[in-house]
Write an enzyme that holds these catalytic residues in place. Structure first.
Site: not given
Length: 270
Positions: A120, A213, A243
């Site tokens: 991320s 995501d 995610h």
């Protein structure tokens, strides 16, 4: 107000981490500091020296730490037969752009790993650090491992709208994270890896994205741009996943972990 929200998010991340299974036991796990005093944690899967991977955690530049990603780092070390050095970089909004990039660059210069990895926002920091090292004439790590990475602070990719509600990472939360990291919207495009003018001469990249995501399309697009710039890229979009799957424990996430670890084992120089 932003700092109150950040404190709540940090506490929530700690609570979620407490509910996760502990990662595998390793021969050595120890805390240390970087030359500037950044907290670090080193994981060794064996007594003999192994290739070193620097790991930068996710959390929207605002939350998460060495504890929240401890299990992930333990699995990475054991399954990939590498040493892992996790970085507790400075967080926004107290320390906005480019503080965490500065921290990542410092650790990469000092530790000289064969690879840098991040999930991320940690993936964003990994690739931004590689870009800076290249631009300053320094040698970056041989491999960059980007898991569901942020690459476009403008949040203009279609998946932000398509997957930005109901899949765990909402578009309004993404916008809040970006505002804490880089408060001036006019500067966000220039601070986005996806929009960097020159992506040539960067490390070999492993880019793994997830179908459901909000960051999916910017990760996919970054992999394409790297390949177009002549960078060696291994790219996969994980079907059915959301995610943050790297910290998941369900069977689908676990299977994706094994594919990720196999890719890393294949790419890490020995």
């Amino acid at each position: 107000m932003s700092r109150d929200i950040a404190s709540e998010l940090r506490e929530s991340a700690r609570e979620r981490n407490g509910a996760r299974p502990k990662g595998p036991d390793l021969p050595y796990v120890g805390d240390l500091t970087s030359p500037s005093g950044l907290p670090l944690r080193r994981y060794r899967p064996a007594d003999r020296p192994r290739p070193l991977v620097v790991f930068l955690h996710g959390g929207g530049w605002v939350h998460c730490d060495l504890e929240t990603h401890d299990g992930t780092c333990r699995r990475l070390a054991r399954e990939c037969d590498v040493e892992v050095l996790a970085v507790d970089y400075r967080l926004a909004p107290e320390h906005p752009y480019p503080a965490a990039i500065d921290d990542a660059v410092e650790v990469l210069r000092w530790a000289r790993p064969v690879a840098v990895a991040g999930d991320s926002s940690g993936g964003y920091l990994a690739t931004m650090a590689c870009l800076r090292l290249r631009d300053e004439g320094c040698t970056p790590p041989a491999v960059q491992i980007l898991i569901c990475p942020n690459t476009d602070l403008t949040l203009s990719q279609p998946s932000v709208t398509e997957k930005g509600a109901g899949f765990g990472l909402d578009a309004d939360m993404l916008a809040w994270y970006a505002a804490q990291w880089l408060p001036d919207p006019a500067r966000r495009r220039a601070a986005s890896p996806l929009h960097h003018a020159d992506l040539s001469s960067l490390p070999t990249a492993l880019v793994v994205t997830a179908e459901h995501d909000a960051l999916r399309d910017e990760g996919d697009a970054y992999a394409r741009r790297l390949a177009e710039a002549g960078v060696r890229v291994r790219h996969r979009r994980e079907p059915g996943l959301t995610h943050g799957f790297i910290q998941g424990t369900d069977p689908d996430a676990t299977a994706a972990h094994q594919r990720l670890f196999a890719d890393i084992r294949a790419l890490i120089p020995r």
